[in-house]
Design a protein around this motif. Structure first.
Motif, short mmCIF file in Angstrom:
data_model
loop_
_atom_site.label_atom_id
_atom_site.label_comp_id
_atom_site.label_asym_id
_atom_site.label_seq_id
_atom_site.Cartn_x
_atom_site.Cartn_y
_atom_site.Cartn_z
N ARG A 173 0.87 -1.30 0.05
CA ARG A 173 -0.01 -0.03 -0.03
C ARG A 173 0.79 1.29 0.10
NH1 ARG A 173 -3.60 1.75 5.26
NH2 ARG A 173 -4.39 3.84 3.97
N TYR B 142 1.92 1.54 -10.69
CA TYR B 142 1.16 0.43 -10.24
C TYR B 142 -0.37 0.43 -10.86
CZ TYR B 142 5.22 -0.69 -7.37
OH TYR B 142 6.41 -0.96 -6.64
N ILE B 143 -0.86 1.73 -11.24
CA ILE B 143 -1.99 1.96 -11.73
C ILE B 143 -2.67 0.92 -12.79
CG2 ILE B 143 -1.92 3.78 -13.41
CD1 ILE B 143 -4.74 3.36 -10.67
N SER C 76 4.34 5.86 -5.85
CA SER C 76 4.18 5.91 -7.15
C SER C 76 3.20 5.13 -7.91
CB SER C 76 5.75 5.36 -7.93
OG SER C 76 5.89 4.14 -7.30
N THR C 77 2.15 5.96 -7.80
CA THR C 77 0.72 5.45 -8.23
C THR C 77 0.82 5.22 -9.56
OG1 THR C 77 -0.17 6.90 -6.55
CG2 THR C 77 -1.72 5.91 -8.09
N GLU C 78 1.56 6.15 -10.72
CA GLU C 78 1.45 5.81 -12.04
C GLU C 78 2.22 4.39 -12.20
OE1 GLU C 78 4.23 8.47 -10.56
OE2 GLU C 78 2.10 9.26 -9.92
N ILE D 245 2.76 1.85 -3.39
CA ILE D 245 1.55 2.31 -4.47
C ILE D 245 1.32 3.89 -4.29
CG2 ILE D 245 -0.54 2.31 -5.13
CD1 ILE D 245 -0.63 -1.00 -4.37
N SER D 246 1.62 4.15 -2.91
CA SER D 246 1.08 5.62 -2.77
C SER D 246 2.27 6.37 -3.16
CB SER D 246 0.90 6.02 -1.15
OG SER D 246 2.05 5.70 -0.45
#
Length: 187
Positions: free
Chosen positions: A170, A180-181, A176-178, A173-174
């Motif tokens: 979690r 993992y999205i 580097s959202t790009e 992901i926070s």
């Protein structure tokens, strides 16, 4: 619960005094244990070997607190032995149950209960569920569903490293959202 015709399998703890002690003493007697129904399973899990042993008996006429438990039909013991990285740990637990004598069924019930507890532990550790003070019931219900969906997604998400906790996933992901999205959307 018995009024609704549901069965129960309840873990006993030391704070339950004589009931816990009586059941523990029963299963510590090798003569009694030898008469119990028994099953075991061995599996590879969490980079170790887990051996789960189950004993169950309906020999409970001697149990002093029996009348306090509606429908009580059996008692059980589990011994979980985990060997990981050359270190072996053993945990023994005791149960009372309204289930009749069927050690495979009680093993299934105990294992299922553990999975539910594990899920709730993940909700609390990953999303601090126990600290949630949402007052509106509909909002709290919806948040709970979203958190469960997120846990299932995190379990399936491959972040390129082994043995990464859900909380760490979690966090990753926070940061580097790009990155993992797209992977999340493919799940």
């Amino acid at each position: 619960m018995r009024k609704k015709r549901a069965d129960y399998v309840l873990a006993l703890k030391g704070n339950q005094g004589n009931l816990y002690n009586d059941v523990k003493l029963y299963f510590n007697d090798t003569e009694f244990v030898a008469k119990c129904d028994y099953t075991k399973s061995i599996e590879k899990a969490r980079s170790g070997i887990e051996k789960r042993e189950y004993w169950q008996t309906d020999d409970i006429a001697w149990l002093a607190k029996k009348k306090e438990w509606t429908g009580l039909k059996s008692i059980a013991m589990t011994k979980n032995t985990i060997t990981k990285n050359g270190v072996t740990t053993t945990e023994t637990r005791y149960f009372i149950s309204s289930l009749p004598l069927n050690v495979k069924e009680i093993a299934r019930a105990i294992r299922s209960h553990w999975m539910v507890e594990s899920y709730h532990w993940h909700l609390d550790v990953t999303f601090r569920e126990d600290g949630n003070h949402t007052i509106d019931k509909a909002a709290a219900y919806n948040l709970n569903i979203i958190k469960k969906l997120a846990i299932n997604t995190l379990k399936l998400l491959d972040v390129g490293r082994k043995n990464v906790s859900l909380k760490s996933k979690r966090y990753m992901i926070s940061l580097s959202t790009e990155k993992y999205i797209e992977k999340i959307m493919q799940i």
